[in-house]
Design a protein around this motif. Structure first.
Motif, PDB file in Angstrom:
ATOM      1  N   ARG A   1       0.289  -5.296  15.365  1.00 33.48           N
ATOM      2  CA  ARG A   1       0.778  -4.075  15.716  1.00 33.48           C
ATOM      3  C   ARG A   1      -0.268  -3.658  17.093  1.00 33.48           C
ATOM      4  O   ARG A   1       0.266  -3.214  17.986  1.00 33.48           O
ATOM      5  CB  ARG A   1       0.929  -2.937  14.776  1.00 33.48           C
ATOM      6  CG  ARG A   1       1.457  -1.585  15.409  1.00 33.48           C
ATOM      7  CD  ARG A   1       1.572  -0.689  14.377  1.00 33.48           C
ATOM      8  NE  ARG A   1       2.245   0.561  14.948  1.00 33.48           N
ATOM      9  CZ  ARG A   1       2.553   1.801  14.132  1.00 33.48           C
ATOM     10  NH1 ARG A   1       2.501   1.608  12.739  1.00 33.48           N
ATOM     11  NH2 ARG A   1       2.995   2.956  14.575  1.00 33.48           N
TER      12      ARG A   1
ATOM     13  N   CYS B   1       7.229  -2.109  15.440  1.00 32.49           N
ATOM     14  CA  CYS B   1       6.474  -0.815  15.968  1.00 32.49           C
ATOM     15  C   CYS B   1       7.357   0.228  15.912  1.00 32.49           C
ATOM     16  O   CYS B   1       8.259   0.352  17.046  1.00 32.49           O
ATOM     17  CB  CYS B   1       5.717  -0.838  17.272  1.00 32.49           C
ATOM     18  SG  CYS B   1       4.363  -2.062  17.203  1.00 32.49           S
TER      19      CYS B   1
ATOM     20  N   LEU C   1       6.948   2.398  19.804  1.00 26.79           N
ATOM     21  CA  LEU C   1       6.114   1.428  20.752  1.00 26.79           C
ATOM     22  C   LEU C   1       5.797   2.095  22.187  1.00 26.79           C
ATOM     23  O   LEU C   1       4.421   2.182  22.443  1.00 26.79           O
ATOM     24  CB  LEU C   1       6.750   0.041  21.070  1.00 26.79           C
ATOM     25  CG  LEU C   1       6.205  -0.823  21.992  1.00 26.79           C
ATOM     26  CD1 LEU C   1       4.793  -1.236  21.135  1.00 26.79           C
ATOM     27  CD2 LEU C   1       7.106  -1.860  22.168  1.00 26.79           C
TER      28      LEU C   1
END
Length: 411
Positions: free
Chosen positions: A324, A287, A290
């Motif tokens: 994800r 990611c 994130l």
């Protein structure tokens, strides 16, 4: 070449010149950015084709046709260029220079990539691991080597204990950040060490923007370098204590060294504050942002919990890939829980305790106390009060930088 006060319009016949950019593919996206300024962004894979065509000197219209022929995707190149300009990636449009962030001055510029290259050698973690393993064996054989909190209470004068602990602690912090800087500099990243805040904590942090372009092994080395130095320092202190033996005058300083090296490590696992372990987690989950995605999902959870807003809340993770989406949702929950617990601890424990210590120290500076007591109280006020003042100033400057138009926010 003139400098325009405003961004010129991008037309089909415009020629766009970009600053030197670096890139690395990350799954379905491409991470693109400028090492000189530390500005990076994740763009769709087709964005790299646009950047390459513009770099060859094609006009906006020619770039659109070339990308369509190459990828089969019809890209609005004008809008894409506007996005690049907002990030500071565009040097000029039709010969008119665009304003943008100036290159950052790195910390300790004399530490060049060549001088720092040794930090990426595979022999370094092997040597560190050997020291840590030896210390673990010594501690298992002689548990008395493991210091406790009483090792920090070496004097009845709280000011002396505080000054030594703070001095040793911040020296360890500088060594921790230098480890990050060395590993990042070895990859060519002009890293910077600066003060920052994480909720109620004043922290030193190393801005390694650009490390995203390095190979994974080098990225993980840079993220974990600080913790590795802490563990190695603590291990070396334990081995030195074992060699010194009981009753040695060097034993207490070595115990303090071990404690100031180990005690910051649990903080690094508070991933809701973008600590070292957070960046490892971000890299392993794939990611690119994130924290940003997790924060957006956390806000969605909070909004959904409010009366009357459930139907209007849109899940920002819905369009992500399954892997994800799971990572972002899990991190969003950790972000909410960790922030609540941390701020709750501040309100119920840390703030009252600090206030009590400050009030007691202030009283000891009043008439009726000995000179030693007054100096002791003054030292506590300077250390604790000064730390709070630096935290407040750092917090305010960070907020001001985020409000300033065109400001670049470190990740």
């Amino acid at each position: 070449m003139t400098v325009a006060p405003a961004r010129p319009a991008v037309a089909g016949g415009s020629r766009v010149r970009l600053h030197p950019l670096q890139s690395r593919r990350a799954g379905d996206e491409v991470i693109v950015g400028r090492l000189a300024t530390g500005d990076f962004a994740a763009v769709p894979a087709v964005g790299l084709a646009v950047i390459e065509c513009l770099g060859r000197g094609l006009t906006v219209a020619e770039t659109r046709k070339a990308v369509l022929a190459e990828t089969g995707e019809d890209v609005d190149v004008g809008d894409f260029v506007d996005g690049l300009a907002a990030l500071g990636f565009v040097s000029d449009v039709d010969g008119v220079a665009l304003p943008g962030p100036a290159p950052r001055r790195p910390t300790f510029p004399w530490i060049t990539q060549r001088r720092a290259a040794w930090s990426l050698s595979p022999l370094v973690p092997v040597a560190m691991g050997a020291v840590i393993a030896a210390a673990a064996v010594a501690a298992a054989a002689q548990p008395r080597l493991i210091p406790g909190y009483r090792s920090l209470l070496w004097s009845r004068h709280g000011s002396l204990v505080l000054l030594v602990t703070v001095g040793a602690g911040w020296s360890m912090v500088l060594l921790h950040e230098l480890a990050h800087l060395l590993a990042a500099r070895a990859t060519g990243v002009p890293a910077r060490i600066e003060l920052g805040t994480r909720l109620q904590f004043l922290v030193a942090q190393t801005d390694m923007s650009g490390i995203e372009l390095a190979p994974r092994r080098h990225r993980l080395t840079a993220y974990l370098a600080g913790m590795a130095v802490n563990l190695t320092t603590a291990a070396a202190g334990l081995l030195a204590a074992a060699a010194a033996g009981p009753g040695s005058p060097a034993l207490r300083p070595l115990e303090i060294l071990v404690l100031v090296a180990v005690l910051p490590l649990p903080f690094q696992f508070m991933v809701f504050m973008r600590t070292d372990v957070y960046f490892v987690l971000q890299d392993l989950t794939g990611c690119p942002d994130l924290f940003g995605d997790g924060r957006a999902y956390a806000r969605f959870l909070v909004r959904r919990a409010l009366p009357g807003r459930r139907s209007r809340a849109a899940d920002p993770s819905r369009g992500m890939s399954a892997a994800r989406r799971r990572a972002v949702r899990a991190y969003g929950a950790v972000l909410v829980l960790g922030t609540v617990l941390c701020l709750g601890s501040l309100a119920s424990v840390t703030a009252p305790a600090d206030l009590t210590v400050l009030v007691r120290a202030a009283r000891r500076t009043l008439p009726g106390h000995s000179v030693a007591d007054r100096l002791d109280g003054l030292a506590v006020l300077l250390v604790l009060g000064g730390a709070q003042a630096v935290w407040a100033r750092t917090k305010w400057r960070g907020a001001k930088a985020r409000r300033r138009p065109g400001a670049v926010r470190d990740s």
